[in-house]
Design a protein around this motif. Structure first.
Motif, mmCIF file in Angstrom:
data_model
loop_
_atom_site.group_PDB
_atom_site.id
_atom_site.type_symbol
_atom_site.label_atom_id
_atom_site.label_comp_id
_atom_site.label_asym_id
_atom_site.label_seq_id
_atom_site.Cartn_x
_atom_site.Cartn_y
_atom_site.Cartn_z
ATOM 1 N N ARG A 19 0.806 -1.221 0.000
ATOM 2 C CA ARG A 19 0.000 0.000 0.000
ATOM 3 C C ARG A 19 0.835 1.266 0.000
ATOM 4 N NH1 ARG A 19 -2.447 -4.104 2.103
ATOM 5 N NH2 ARG A 19 -4.657 -4.485 1.757
ATOM 6 N N THR A 20 2.105 1.139 0.402
ATOM 7 C CA THR A 20 3.007 2.298 0.434
ATOM 8 C C THR A 20 4.393 1.867 -0.026
ATOM 9 O OG1 THR A 20 3.675 1.902 2.714
ATOM 10 C CG2 THR A 20 1.796 3.369 2.379
ATOM 11 N N GLY A 21 5.176 2.845 -0.414
ATOM 12 C CA GLY A 21 6.559 2.576 -0.767
ATOM 13 C C GLY A 21 7.416 2.501 0.487
ATOM 14 N N LYS A 22 8.594 1.897 0.345
ATOM 15 C CA LYS A 22 9.529 1.859 1.472
ATOM 16 C C LYS A 22 10.917 1.518 0.964
ATOM 17 C CE LYS A 22 8.486 -2.877 2.876
ATOM 18 N NZ LYS A 22 8.051 -3.733 3.954
ATOM 19 N N LEU A 23 11.903 1.858 1.752
ATOM 20 C CA LEU A 23 13.307 1.597 1.442
ATOM 21 C C LEU A 23 13.714 2.189 0.094
ATOM 22 C CD1 LEU A 23 13.533 -2.111 2.645
ATOM 23 C CD2 LEU A 23 14.186 -0.056 3.888
ATOM 24 N N GLY A 24 13.211 3.383 -0.201
ATOM 25 C CA GLY A 24 13.586 4.077 -1.418
ATOM 26 C C GLY A 24 12.889 3.603 -2.678
ATOM 27 N N ARG A 25 11.922 2.709 -2.541
ATOM 28 C CA ARG A 25 11.174 2.212 -3.696
ATOM 29 C C ARG A 25 9.731 2.685 -3.599
ATOM 30 N NH1 ARG A 25 12.215 -3.963 -4.544
ATOM 31 N NH2 ARG A 25 11.472 -3.458 -6.619
ATOM 32 N N THR A 26 9.145 2.997 -4.744
ATOM 33 C CA THR A 26 7.762 3.471 -4.749
ATOM 34 C C THR A 26 6.798 2.310 -4.551
ATOM 35 O OG1 THR A 26 7.447 3.184 -7.133
ATOM 36 C CG2 THR A 26 8.351 5.314 -6.384
ATOM 37 N N ARG A 27 5.566 2.655 -4.224
ATOM 38 C CA ARG A 27 4.515 1.650 -4.080
ATOM 39 C C ARG A 27 4.398 0.829 -5.361
ATOM 40 N NH1 ARG A 27 -1.456 3.837 -4.042
ATOM 41 N NH2 ARG A 27 -0.747 4.307 -6.119
ATOM 42 N N GLU A 28 4.428 1.521 -6.510
ATOM 43 C CA GLU A 28 4.262 0.846 -7.787
ATOM 44 C C GLU A 28 5.415 -0.118 -8.070
ATOM 45 O OE1 GLU A 28 3.756 4.110 -7.268
ATOM 46 O OE2 GLU A 28 1.582 4.190 -7.596
ATOM 47 N N GLN A 29 6.634 0.283 -7.744
ATOM 48 C CA GLN A 29 7.786 -0.609 -7.942
ATOM 49 C C GLN A 29 7.649 -1.872 -7.094
ATOM 50 O OE1 GLN A 29 10.813 2.245 -6.907
ATOM 51 N NE2 GLN A 29 11.426 2.523 -9.054
ATOM 52 N N LEU A 30 7.206 -1.709 -5.861
ATOM 53 C CA LEU A 30 7.022 -2.863 -4.977
ATOM 54 C C LEU A 30 5.868 -3.746 -5.443
ATOM 55 C CD1 LEU A 30 7.598 -1.095 -1.552
ATOM 56 C CD2 LEU A 30 9.155 -2.669 -2.741
ATOM 57 N N GLN A 31 4.784 -3.137 -5.954
ATOM 58 C CA GLN A 31 3.665 -3.917 -6.479
ATOM 59 C C GLN A 31 4.095 -4.724 -7.705
ATOM 60 O OE1 GLN A 31 0.666 -0.882 -7.038
ATOM 61 N NE2 GLN A 31 -0.188 -1.217 -5.006
ATOM 62 N N ILE A 32 4.869 -4.106 -8.604
ATOM 63 C CA ILE A 32 5.362 -4.807 -9.786
ATOM 64 C C ILE A 32 6.221 -6.004 -9.374
ATOM 65 C CG2 ILE A 32 6.970 -4.578 -11.725
ATOM 66 C CD1 ILE A 32 5.758 -1.711 -12.091
ATOM 67 N N ALA A 33 7.088 -5.805 -8.395
ATOM 68 C CA ALA A 33 7.928 -6.909 -7.911
ATOM 69 C C ALA A 33 7.067 -8.034 -7.331
ATOM 70 C CB ALA A 33 8.911 -6.398 -6.867
ATOM 71 N N ALA A 34 6.034 -7.678 -6.581
ATOM 72 C CA ALA A 34 5.153 -8.688 -5.991
ATOM 73 C C ALA A 34 4.385 -9.442 -7.072
ATOM 74 C CB ALA A 34 4.178 -8.028 -5.015
ATOM 75 N N LEU A 35 3.885 -8.740 -8.090
ATOM 76 C CA LEU A 35 3.159 -9.391 -9.179
ATOM 77 C C LEU A 35 4.069 -10.356 -9.942
ATOM 78 C CD1 LEU A 35 1.114 -6.327 -10.442
ATOM 79 C CD2 LEU A 35 0.183 -8.375 -9.325
ATOM 80 N N LYS A 36 5.325 -9.968 -10.146
ATOM 81 C CA LYS A 36 6.287 -10.857 -10.808
ATOM 82 C C LYS A 36 6.507 -12.107 -9.969
ATOM 83 C CE LYS A 36 8.865 -7.409 -13.455
ATOM 84 N NZ LYS A 36 10.154 -6.698 -13.602
#
Length: 73
Positions: A19-36
């Motif tokens: 739901r939020t970004g963390k450790l210098g990564r945006t929410r969208e970057q983390l969501q993309i990683a999770a979807l992969k």
């Protein structure tokens, strides 16, 4: 009323638990990683948001468009 073709940003957040970004990564970057990681097919929009087709999550192909009930003469 037919459902939207793609999941809403809130639904993508629910699906990925991001739901939020963390450790210098945006929410969208983390969501993309999770979807992969989950092997869920998606596209990235022009503004960097992951777009997941609702049909993928519902487990089937997209519903065909209904024929119009009324046509002009």
């Amino acid at each position: 009323m037919t459902p939207d073709t793609f999941l809403s940003p809130a639904e993508v957040a629910e699906l990925t638990d991001v739901r939020t970004g963390k450790l210098g990564r945006t929410r969208e970057q983390l969501q993309i990683a999770a979807l992969k990681t989950m092997h869920i097919p998606f596209h990235v929009s022009a503004i960097g948001r992951p777009k997941v087709a609702r049909a993928i999550i519902n487990g089937g192909a997209a519903q065909p468009a209904k024929a119009p009930e009324w046509e002009p003469a």
